[in-house]
Scaffold this motif. Structure first.
Motif, short mmCIF file in Angstrom:
data_model
loop_
_atom_site.label_atom_id
_atom_site.label_comp_id
_atom_site.label_asym_id
_atom_site.label_seq_id
_atom_site.Cartn_x
_atom_site.Cartn_y
_atom_site.Cartn_z
N HIS A 77 -8.15 -2.39 2.92
CA HIS A 77 -6.86 -2.48 3.61
C HIS A 77 -7.12 -2.24 5.09
CE1 HIS A 77 -2.49 -2.57 3.50
NE2 HIS A 77 -2.44 -1.48 4.25
N ILE A 118 -4.17 5.05 -0.77
CA ILE A 118 -5.02 5.51 0.32
C ILE A 118 -4.93 7.02 0.45
CG2 ILE A 118 -5.39 5.38 2.82
CD1 ILE A 118 -4.09 2.58 2.68
N LYS A 156 -9.90 2.20 4.05
CA LYS A 156 -8.77 1.67 4.83
C LYS A 156 -9.21 1.75 6.27
CE LYS A 156 -6.13 3.45 7.18
NZ LYS A 156 -6.12 3.53 8.71
N HIS A 175 -2.91 -0.88 -3.68
CA HIS A 175 -3.74 0.06 -2.93
C HIS A 175 -3.13 1.45 -2.87
CE1 HIS A 175 -6.24 -3.26 -1.69
NE2 HIS A 175 -5.19 -3.88 -1.18
N TYR A 228 -9.07 6.68 4.20
CA TYR A 228 -8.69 6.18 5.53
C TYR A 228 -9.67 6.68 6.59
CZ TYR A 228 -6.14 10.71 5.90
OH TYR A 228 -5.78 12.03 5.92
N SER A 254 0.84 -1.19 0.00
CA SER A 254 0.00 0.00 0.00
C SER A 254 0.87 1.24 0.00
CB SER A 254 -0.91 0.01 1.24
OG SER A 254 -1.65 1.21 1.33
#
Length: 260
Positions: free
Chosen positions: A188, A97, A162, A95, A135, A58
């Motif tokens: 994630h 984020i 996330k 990924h 996130y 990530s």
């Protein structure tokens, strides 16, 4: 599921992850850092991945000012997002984020419009093979809870989450309920411990040595057919140095047993 750890952009991070028997490292690009080291080591990174048999799981952009006071999106931040996503593609990292900050002088409705505009722009430019997630940390991002997800994620079906249960715990949210309701959108997961006594945040001890119900978390993720990464995030000022290293190794063993 795969197990990894957040680490600096350096060869030592790959070597360290290998010694722990981990699958990946994660890179967090914070605030004034625009990913300079990713560019500096652009040629070396694939070589380190091959040498240590550790992938990049990530890449994330954290604690940045995306939304300006007038509600417009900082074009420099969009360029950084495009750049980091392209690097993720080159490294076969699945990924990316990011988050979007809240502007207190504007209405909640206006803030949501700006956030949707930003995430739409990021999703329009995401390379193939890379997912985009928001996130749930409260720093620099307000799309971090059930209300926000019901508005933004339902409008943007390609946007994932996330998830870090510590942020939900410290905000007074039910992290297990969030996982049940939104588990299909989790892309994630961060493994960061949390400890609360009498409503007060005490410390972020190593995951597995804290109060989080990690067994239930992993079982809920299994019911959602989660196949993504579990990324260890050492975060305690108490657990540092030699004892911090022991804490990381405890977390690795703890989750390997849970993952079976």
């Amino acid at each position: 599921m795969k197990l990894g750890i957040i680490a600096p952009v350096a060869e030592e991070s790959f070597r360290y992850a290998q010694t722990l028997g981990l699958d990946f490292v994660e890179f967090c690009i914070n605030g004034p850092d625009h990913g300079e080291l990713l560019h500096q080591y652009k040629e070396e990174l694939p070589l380190w991945m091959e040498k240590y048999q550790v992938s990049v799981g990530s890449i994330g952009r954290w604690k940045s000012v995306i939304q300006l006071p007038d509600g417009s999106i900082d074009p420099k931040e969009l360029e950084i997002a495009r750049d980091l996503m392209e690097i993720a593609k080159e490294l076969h990292c699945p990924h990316y984020i990011c988050g979007c900050n809240y502007v207190a002088s504007r209405s909640k409705f206006s803030n949501y419009i700006s956030a949707v505009s930003f995430f739409e722009a990021v999703l329009e430019d995401v390379p193939s093979g890379v997912d985009v997630s928001v996130y749930n940390c409260r720093k620099g991002n307000f799309v971090n809870n059930q209300e926000a997800w019901s508005l933004v994620l339902e409008h943007l079906p390609a946007l994932g989450i996330k998830f870090d249960p510590s942020h939900s715990r410290y905000a007074g949210s039910d992290y297990l309920e969030e996982l049940v309701d939104w588990g299909e959108r989790i892309r994630h997961v961060h493994l960061k411990g949390s400890m609360i006594v009498n409503g007060q945040r005490i410390d972020d001890p190593p995951a597995g040595l804290d109060q989080t119900d990690w067994k239930s978390i992993l079982n809920i993720l299994r019911t959602k057919n989660y196949q993504g990464g579990l990324s260890i995030e050492p975060h305690s000022p108490v657990w540092s140095g030699e004892i911090g290293e022991k804490g990381v190794r405890y977390t690795v063993q703890y989750f390997k047993e849970l993952m079976m």
